[in-house]
Design an enzyme around this catalytic site. Structure first.
Site, mmCIF file in Angstrom:
data_model
loop_
_atom_site.group_PDB
_atom_site.id
_atom_site.type_symbol
_atom_site.label_atom_id
_atom_site.label_comp_id
_atom_site.label_asym_id
_atom_site.label_seq_id
_atom_site.Cartn_x
_atom_site.Cartn_y
_atom_site.Cartn_z
ATOM 1 N N THR A 233 0.898 -1.161 0.000
ATOM 2 C CA THR A 233 0.000 0.000 0.000
ATOM 3 C C THR A 233 0.915 1.183 0.000
ATOM 4 O O THR A 233 2.090 1.052 0.287
ATOM 5 C CB THR A 233 -0.820 -0.010 1.329
ATOM 6 O OG1 THR A 233 -1.676 -1.121 1.353
ATOM 7 C CG2 THR A 233 -1.631 1.251 1.528
ATOM 8 N N ARG A 261 -13.580 -8.042 -0.291
ATOM 9 C CA ARG A 261 -12.820 -7.820 0.961
ATOM 10 C C ARG A 261 -12.289 -6.382 0.973
ATOM 11 O O ARG A 261 -11.706 -5.909 0.009
ATOM 12 C CB ARG A 261 -11.667 -8.818 1.056
ATOM 13 C CG ARG A 261 -10.750 -8.623 2.283
ATOM 14 C CD ARG A 261 -9.559 -7.753 1.971
ATOM 15 N NE ARG A 261 -8.580 -7.696 3.062
ATOM 16 C CZ ARG A 261 -7.564 -6.861 3.126
ATOM 17 N NH1 ARG A 261 -7.360 -6.002 2.142
ATOM 18 N NH2 ARG A 261 -6.727 -6.874 4.130
ATOM 19 N N GLY A 263 -9.880 -3.768 3.272
ATOM 20 C CA GLY A 263 -8.912 -3.711 4.366
ATOM 21 C C GLY A 263 -9.038 -2.429 5.161
ATOM 22 O O GLY A 263 -10.102 -1.800 5.221
ATOM 23 N N ASP A 264 -7.935 -2.033 5.752
ATOM 24 C CA ASP A 264 -7.942 -0.849 6.604
ATOM 25 C C ASP A 264 -7.774 0.455 5.834
ATOM 26 O O ASP A 264 -8.156 1.522 6.316
ATOM 27 C CB ASP A 264 -6.811 -0.958 7.642
ATOM 28 C CG ASP A 264 -5.431 -1.104 6.979
ATOM 29 O OD1 ASP A 264 -5.355 -1.697 5.884
ATOM 30 O OD2 ASP A 264 -4.445 -0.635 7.564
ATOM 31 N N THR A 284 0.380 0.501 6.535
ATOM 32 C CA THR A 284 0.410 -0.554 5.531
ATOM 33 C C THR A 284 0.555 -1.878 6.280
ATOM 34 O O THR A 284 0.973 -1.902 7.425
ATOM 35 C CB THR A 284 1.583 -0.395 4.549
ATOM 36 O OG1 THR A 284 2.813 -0.508 5.273
ATOM 37 C CG2 THR A 284 1.551 0.937 3.837
ATOM 38 N N GLY A 285 0.248 -2.957 5.593
ATOM 39 C CA GLY A 285 0.379 -4.277 6.210
ATOM 40 C C GLY A 285 -0.967 -4.926 6.438
ATOM 41 O O GLY A 285 -1.950 -4.603 5.773
ATOM 42 N N GLY A 287 -4.184 -5.464 7.129
ATOM 43 C CA GLY A 287 -5.261 -4.529 7.423
ATOM 44 C C GLY A 287 -6.261 -5.030 8.445
ATOM 45 O O GLY A 287 -6.841 -4.242 9.201
#
Ligand code: ASP
Length: 383
Positions: A233, A261, A263-264, A284-285, A287
């Site tokens: 991200t 889906r 994510g964050d 990032t990572g 989420g």
């Protein structure tokens, strides 16, 4: 308050790094308001210092250049991440991002404008290479904050964005076909692995995740994509000499995710949070961990209590670590087997990049200030 009379040329001559008294800048709230000097800086995820525009500028360099020339901070950081969104070689963001399990590229983004105290987000957006610009339109043109799926795409079309049938590049398409060829994914956690009492060994990892990770590692080792881009991200935050703080996060999300889906990244408080009185943080990572801990908000709140960006980020990562108790998310040492990173800047222009683990020091974040663009190793909570 001292009034700023310098024009841009004088400002540059004086050295942006000298810092200027921000006429509107305050740090803290209520009776403890303190005037601070804001040192202009742009902070981003590691890929913020890789992809380049036609002038050879990376995301952080372009954003810093625009911002210090007087552009709005949000316009500047968005222009920076646009370079990464449009780069077909970055398989974690925008055009050429790794697609979902059906081979469709679905993009998430959020923006937040500190001085204006508003934000905008899009999730599961298909067909637009630069979701950050659509998120900015949601912020500017609507009475809402978040648009998703077809509604977000219809809105983008009405705002004049080009809608493409397919945002895959030959590279992302080939990687998806290879993934399909190698896996027969089971997308849901088997019944006996839902509880907290499953054994913590590899066999207890949910089947799809285990198989998917194994395949992903093999494929990354073979050069199909960078392993860092399985998740991947860009978050980019900036503060100018007036102490104005803004941020943006944009992503193609988890590679080969279940369609739909989210994510964050498009969720304010999770993938991004800005408080113009305090600073900004983005992530990032993995989420999912951030969605259950809203850790970008935590970062900013911790900074509001006086913590440095680094200490605030560490406190947020620690909180995430404490949330990870499901055995399938733990390694042999009982530590989280997932990656999560935060990029923080406070109103003064102090910054940090923090991560859960950085075993070989390979994970870096990107910064640009008066010393130019550079990559700095992330500080890690765990050894
Ligand atoms: N945080 C993003 C997501 O979960 C992905 C990433 O940053 O790697 O969608």
């Amino acid at each position: 308050m001292q009034k700023q009379k310098m024009n841009r040329r004088e400002f540059v001559a004086a050295g942006a790094g000298a810092g200027m008294l921000a006429s509107s800048s305050v740090f803290g709230q209520g009776p403890n308001v303190i005037a601070v000097r804001s040192k202009p800086v742009i902070v981003a995820a590691g890929n913020g210092n890789r992809s380049k525009d036609k002038d050879g500028l990376t995301c952080v360099a372009r954003a810093f250049k625009m911002m210090t020339a007087g552009s709005d901070v949000l316009d500047s950081v968005i222009a920076g991440v646009n370079i990464v969104e449009l780069d077909p070689e970055d398989t974690s963001v925008g055009y050429g991002g790794l697609p979902n399990a059906d081979g469709v590229v679905q993009l998430d983004s959020s923006v937040m404008h500190g001085p204006k105290k508003i934000g905008g987000c899009v999730a599961s957006l298909e067909g637009v290479r630069t979701p950050s610009l659509v998120a900015q339109k949601v912020m500017e043109e609507t009475d809402h904050v978040l648009l998703v799926g077809k509604g977000a795409q219809d809105f983008a079309r009405m705002m004049g964005f080009t809608i493409e049938d397919d945002l895959n590049t030959p590279r992302s398409r080939a990687a998806w076909i290879e993934w399909k060829r190698r896996t027969d994914p089971l997308h849901y956690i088997p019944t006996d692995q839902r509880g907290l009492k499953v054994p913590g060994d590899m066999a207890a990892l949910r089947e799809r995740e285990r198989a998917g990770l194994e395949v992903a590692r093999q494929m990354a080792a073979e050069g199909w994509f960078d392993i860092e881009h399985l998740y991947g991200t860009i978050n980019c935050n900036g503060v100018n000499s007036k102490g104005e703080v803004c941020g943006v996060t944009t992503t193609s999300g988890l590679a080969w995710k279940i369609p739909g889906r989210v994510g964050d990244s498009p969720i304010l408080g999770a993938g991004l949070y800005v408080n113009n009185d305090i600073g900004a943080a983005g992530s990032t990572g993995r989420g999912e961990l951030n969605l259950i801990s809203l850790a970008s908000f935590v970062c900013v709140e911790e900074m509001s209590r006086g913590k440095s960006p680094k200490d605030a980020g560490m406190a947020a990562i620690k909180r995430i670590k404490d949330m990870v108790i499901q055995k399938r998310l733990l390694d042999e040492k009982g530590e989280p087997n997932v990656g999560i990173n935060f990029y923080l800047v406070n109103k003064k222009g102090e910054f940090a990049g923090v991560t859960l683990k950085n075993p070989n020091g390979r994970s870096t974040y990107a910064v640009c200030d008066e010393n130019g663009p550079r990559s700095i190793p992330m500080d890690a909570l765990l050894a």
